[in-house]
Design a protein around this motif. Sequence first.
Motif, PDB file in Angstrom:
ATOM      1  N   PRO A 520       0.782  -1.261  -0.121  1.00 37.33           N
ATOM      2  CA  PRO A 520       0.161   0.112  -0.007  1.00 37.33           C
ATOM      3  C   PRO A 520       1.024   1.239  -0.209  1.00 37.33           C
ATOM      4  N   LEU A 521       2.021   1.221   0.531  1.00 37.64           N
ATOM      5  CA  LEU A 521       3.097   2.304   0.705  1.00 37.64           C
ATOM      6  C   LEU A 521       3.563   2.700  -0.599  1.00 37.64           C
ATOM      7  N   VAL A 522       3.954   1.314  -1.380  1.00 35.06           N
ATOM      8  CA  VAL A 522       4.367   1.715  -2.548  1.00 35.06           C
ATOM      9  C   VAL A 522       3.575   2.252  -3.610  1.00 35.06           C
ATOM     10  N   LEU A 523       2.323   1.616  -3.600  1.00 36.85           N
ATOM     11  CA  LEU A 523       0.959   2.162  -4.386  1.00 36.85           C
ATOM     12  C   LEU A 523       0.671   3.653  -4.267  1.00 36.85           C
ATOM     13  N   PHE A 524       0.758   4.071  -2.582  1.00 37.63           N
ATOM     14  CA  PHE A 524       0.669   5.444  -2.537  1.00 37.63           C
ATOM     15  C   PHE A 524       1.525   6.449  -3.212  1.00 37.63           C
ATOM     16  N   LEU A 525       2.786   5.858  -3.012  1.00 34.23           N
ATOM     17  CA  LEU A 525       4.096   6.794  -3.812  1.00 34.23           C
ATOM     18  C   LEU A 525       4.026   6.671  -4.935  1.00 34.23           C
ATOM     19  N   ALA A 526       3.439   5.898  -5.566  1.00 36.79           N
ATOM     20  CA  ALA A 526       3.361   5.686  -7.043  1.00 36.79           C
ATOM     21  C   ALA A 526       2.497   6.725  -7.596  1.00 36.79           C
ATOM     22  N   ILE A 527       1.163   6.754  -7.062  1.00 35.76           N
ATOM     23  CA  ILE A 527       0.276   7.646  -7.387  1.00 35.76           C
ATOM     24  C   ILE A 527       0.469   8.960  -7.039  1.00 35.76           C
ATOM     25  N   VAL A 528       1.225   9.469  -5.740  1.00 35.58           N
ATOM     26  CA  VAL A 528       1.668  10.689  -5.665  1.00 35.58           C
ATOM     27  C   VAL A 528       2.513  11.128  -6.856  1.00 35.58           C
TER      28      VAL A 528
END
Length: 768
Positions: A520-528
């Motif tokens: 989830p953290l990696v996904l959040f950073l990718a979206i950001v």
Amino acid sequence: MERSRSVLWGWAYIGGLLAADEFGLAAAVLHWPSAIAVAAVLAIAGGVAAATIPRRWRRGPQPTAWVTAGAIAALAVIYLHARVPQPGPTDISRLFQPLSESSNGVTAPVNYLVGTVQGRVLTIPRQSRADTARFELAVEEFERRDGPLQTVGGRLYVKVPRVAAADVLPGRTIAVTGGLYRPRRPANPGAFDFSAYLARRGIFAGLSADDAEAIAVLDRAIAPGWWQLRRRISSAFVRGVESPRGETIASVTLGRRATDLPPEVSDRFIRVGLAHVLAASGFHVALLLAAVLAATQRFVRSWRVGIGLGVLMLYAGLTGASPSVLRAAFMGAVVLVAMAGDRKVNAVGSLLLAAVLLLLVNPLWIADLGFQLSFLSALGLLVTVEPIAWWLNWLPVRIAGIVAVPVAVLPWVLPLQLHAFGVVAPYSIVASIITTPLVILVSYGGMLGAAAAAIWPVAGSAIAWIVQFPTLMLLGVVSWLASLPGSTQALGTIASWHMGLLYLAIVVIWQFARVRRVWPLVLFLAIVSVLVPVVVARATLQQVAVLEAGREQVTVVRERGTVAVLVDVAPERGNDDEAVERMRVRATNVATYTVLPFLRQQGIDRIDLGVALSPEAAACWSEIAEEVAVGELWTEPLAVGERFALGDSAIAVRQVEPLLLSMQLGTASWVISGDRLGDSQCRSRSLQAAEVLDADVLLWTGSPIDYDWLRALDPEVAIASARSVARCARRQLYRQATDVLWTGRDGALLWTPQGGWETFRSREAIGD
């Protein structure tokens, strides 16, 4: 160890091809020093990997395997560059080689010739948006107007009125009269590189004709091929039901090559993220193979395998043997062979083997977007569906499978979509879940109808009549989803390195369990990383973009979150119906091929102010408004004194005849004209307006300019939205030490307060 080494070498080959494509080595122009340099870097990288990675990854490939991988990647670069098609010594594009003197005294290649081409038709004509037909021709002779007959060769891209191509079929010898041209490189950000696409197919010239009688059939003999069976099936479907249901059934069954699906229908599928439904792909191959295996349950295993392989070959031929279908057919064949030997299939290894073999046959497929999306979709299905289905174990098994498939595919294809198109379809997962049962029904019905039509077309039409009901439901769902607000969101294209980082994150999550725990953290950073640049640009960017659109004038202004688009379409000579239709087509083409691709590339999904600088531009705005939300749209005749708010700035109408607009953006003042500035009847009014205007930049149509008017305005930079600038106008501007740029030479022109002017095309060899 042996398997990991083979996998490494397969990825090394694909990586070498990707590197070559990224550095432009798949382009039509050969440049061996660059190819050798890229190959050397990859070979050195293999040596560095051999010296470092085995020390940390002791169970991985040995140093010799890494050195070999570097050598394979280097050879892949050389191989791809060597396979790039080049025009032969008699290719018809060689007619453009002679030089002529241009208007500024510099030699330039001839890019347009009028004459008659004779040759043999290679492909079935396909419908284009502007009611034209396009096909490919193997050229034999060319007779220039008022010139000698020349023997030439090569392939030619031909575009004619649809009615003129009624008797054009593969194998027939025809003569086409029209304008021979050299395909141009893209001139605007976000534009499709059509010249590179043609070059990869070995085509380096095109011919365009407007006359409905431009084609004369010289030999009516046709060449047998898969196109005949494909045409027989699609014709049966179209006769069985009304348009566009029949065309949709044919497209869902055999792909878009099977028939001419109306553009507005295919556009809706694309907008909601269902483009793959209309393209023959692995999904269709899986359905077909499942049906064949179910129908042959009582057969012995060897017969089942033989029938399955035969059906796969038949389907690949019917669909045109596209890379995506060949990949799926190969994997289906692997499954059948494994079934015959009662062996398990390494699905990911089979996918990698399929990709390597296909790219050995044609390494240029590495630049084919369909091949890339097909490969990534299949990889996502193989490695991601199972864990997602496990997370959805609270749902019924069948529903969990339908939901898991689009969710598994999306992260694998989204970075490539953003890099290529700059848009996302927020409803794509919902659309896939809702339409999957309908697509399965239409696909199976279409396959049954295709088999029947191949034997007896009337039977195929009857089955199509039954299949039209789920097809009608499918079209209704797609139309409804496409009409919802935000069905397509423009985020802007991302750079290659950004796409690479996103895929690196996906692969790391896939391969390493520790990282998988924090996905989830990696996904959040990718979206950001994707959204933050878009939000910042929309809030702070000041930019003026003057786009290249031939005779038309397109200006996009961005002022800290506010977007204005000004469009002017030059009137057509004559007032008859044909002239009106030509003008409408030109206006529509400006929207489709110039404005909308630029807005997607820039991440603009809303226009706050749209202005039609001429009545002819209204047709352009009707096309734009179908895809992009438009706040205030002004298509009425302009009046002196009108002002259009644009953030902290405004666009003011200073004069109507000739049209003069003024704008202040940052520290730069602009004067925009959509009319000729040298007409004597407008001279006094123009001069009077120029005396009260302060212009740093003049944007006009490239026509002659009255000397007194220009001296009174005294701009620092003059921008012409035109293919060329009148010689007298350039001479006057140079005399005043005014910098002159024009879209026909420089491509799109982008201005920001910080960076000044940036041209889309290279200024090399301009000679000005």
